[in-house]
Design a protein around this motif. Sequence first.
Motif, PDB file in Angstrom:
ATOM      1  N   MET A  20       0.661  -1.166  -0.004  1.00  0.00           N
ATOM      2  CA  MET A  20      -0.076   0.178   0.098  1.00  0.00           C
ATOM      3  C   MET A  20       0.753   1.289   0.156  1.00  0.00           C
ATOM      4  O   MET A  20       1.987   1.331   0.670  1.00  0.00           O
ATOM      5  CB  MET A  20      -0.806   0.176   1.210  1.00  0.00           C
ATOM      6  N   GLU A  63      -2.504   6.573  -0.661  1.00  0.00           N
ATOM      7  CA  GLU A  63      -3.727   6.368  -1.355  1.00  0.00           C
ATOM      8  C   GLU A  63      -4.380   5.341  -0.926  1.00  0.00           C
ATOM      9  O   GLU A  63      -5.605   4.982  -0.768  1.00  0.00           O
ATOM     10  CB  GLU A  63      -3.838   6.853  -2.544  1.00  0.00           C
ATOM     11  N   ALA A  64      -3.766   3.974  -1.097  1.00  0.00           N
ATOM     12  CA  ALA A  64      -4.229   2.792  -0.961  1.00  0.00           C
ATOM     13  C   ALA A  64      -4.748   2.401   0.406  1.00  0.00           C
ATOM     14  O   ALA A  64      -5.786   2.052   0.627  1.00  0.00           O
ATOM     15  CB  ALA A  64      -3.202   1.650  -1.554  1.00  0.00           C
ATOM     16  N   ARG A 103      -8.004   4.704   1.072  1.00  0.00           N
ATOM     17  CA  ARG A 103      -8.932   3.901   0.603  1.00  0.00           C
ATOM     18  C   ARG A 103      -9.456   2.820   1.480  1.00  0.00           C
ATOM     19  O   ARG A 103     -10.829   2.550   1.694  1.00  0.00           O
ATOM     20  CB  ARG A 103      -8.917   3.429  -0.669  1.00  0.00           C
ATOM     21  N   THR A 104      -8.416   1.922   1.974  1.00  0.00           N
ATOM     22  CA  THR A 104      -8.781   1.004   2.939  1.00  0.00           C
ATOM     23  C   THR A 104      -9.322   1.431   4.320  1.00  0.00           C
ATOM     24  O   THR A 104     -10.226   0.729   4.757  1.00  0.00           O
ATOM     25  CB  THR A 104      -7.569   0.023   3.084  1.00  0.00           C
ATOM     26  N   THR A 150      -7.720  -2.022  -0.390  1.00  0.00           N
ATOM     27  CA  THR A 150      -7.074  -1.462  -1.766  1.00  0.00           C
ATOM     28  C   THR A 150      -5.513  -1.697  -1.654  1.00  0.00           C
ATOM     29  O   THR A 150      -4.832  -1.220  -0.485  1.00  0.00           O
ATOM     30  CB  THR A 150      -7.291   0.137  -1.793  1.00  0.00           C
ATOM     31  N   TRP A 156      -1.628  -1.315  -3.943  1.00  0.00           N
ATOM     32  CA  TRP A 156      -0.903  -0.553  -4.987  1.00  0.00           C
ATOM     33  C   TRP A 156      -0.356  -1.787  -5.722  1.00  0.00           C
ATOM     34  O   TRP A 156       0.297  -2.621  -5.183  1.00  0.00           O
ATOM     35  CB  TRP A 156       0.139   0.273  -4.621  1.00  0.00           C
ATOM     36  N   SER A 157      -0.647  -2.033  -7.050  1.00  0.00           N
ATOM     37  CA  SER A 157      -0.122  -3.234  -7.750  1.00  0.00           C
ATOM     38  C   SER A 157       1.125  -2.734  -8.333  1.00  0.00           C
ATOM     39  O   SER A 157       1.233  -1.721  -9.122  1.00  0.00           O
ATOM     40  CB  SER A 157      -0.899  -3.677  -8.935  1.00  0.00           C
ATOM     41  N   GLU A 171      -1.111   0.279 -10.782  1.00  0.00           N
ATOM     42  CA  GLU A 171      -2.350   0.776 -10.675  1.00  0.00           C
ATOM     43  C   GLU A 171      -2.850   0.261  -8.964  1.00  0.00           C
ATOM     44  O   GLU A 171      -2.561  -0.503  -8.640  1.00  0.00           O
ATOM     45  CB  GLU A 171      -3.220   0.523 -11.611  1.00  0.00           C
ATOM     46  N   TYR A 172      -3.829   1.043  -8.748  1.00  0.00           N
ATOM     47  CA  TYR A 172      -4.756   0.624  -7.479  1.00  0.00           C
ATOM     48  C   TYR A 172      -5.595  -0.585  -7.949  1.00  0.00           C
ATOM     49  O   TYR A 172      -6.030  -0.573  -8.947  1.00  0.00           O
ATOM     50  CB  TYR A 172      -5.287   1.778  -6.906  1.00  0.00           C
ATOM     51  N   TRP A 173      -5.820  -1.225  -7.015  1.00  0.00           N
ATOM     52  CA  TRP A 173      -6.703  -2.443  -7.308  1.00  0.00           C
ATOM     53  C   TRP A 173      -7.454  -2.717  -5.724  1.00  0.00           C
ATOM     54  O   TRP A 173      -6.848  -2.937  -4.894  1.00  0.00           O
ATOM     55  CB  TRP A 173      -6.306  -3.872  -7.799  1.00  0.00           C
ATOM     56  N   CYS A 174      -8.952  -2.768  -6.100  1.00  0.00           N
ATOM     57  CA  CYS A 174      -9.527  -3.366  -4.744  1.00  0.00           C
ATOM     58  C   CYS A 174      -9.847  -4.704  -4.847  1.00  0.00           C
ATOM     59  O   CYS A 174     -10.316  -5.265  -5.890  1.00  0.00           O
ATOM     60  CB  CYS A 174     -10.963  -2.275  -4.770  1.00  0.00           C
TER      61      CYS A 174
END
Length: 137
Positions: free
Chosen positions: A49, A52-53, A56-57, A64, A66-67, A72-75
């Motif tokens: 993370m 921002e991830a 969001r979490t 969420t 960070w890939s 990119e972000y992924w939920c």
Amino acid sequence: MSYESEIVYDNTKTLDPRIKDRLKYDDKGLVCAVIQQYDTHEVLMVGYMDDEALRRTLTTGRVTFWSRSRQEYWCKGDTSGHVQYVKGLSLDCDGDAILVEVDQVGAACHTGKRSCFDEGGPLPVVMGEREPREETE
């Protein structure tokens, strides 16, 4: 009620600086997130993370990440349906890892296994033993 739960953080637009200041990031600006099933304590997976991830979490009830590969972000669960509902977050003593307790729906691993550690499997290891100690009165 613990002191931490009484503090009000503002994560509406950005990660609250009081949380950000407690984190130690790697050279890519990421923190390791260990994902654990909240009721059985089974370790399911590890993700990463950024601010921002994590924000969001903390604010959506879903995990969420960070890939690092896709940048990119992924939920978790948006495409697979294997959602992780947040039940709690804790920082380790150094601030370089986050424990995310979740209610996992379905598999946590992208291979379809419940845990990424089921797929990877055990490694050969010499088992350690405690030294017997004498009873003291």
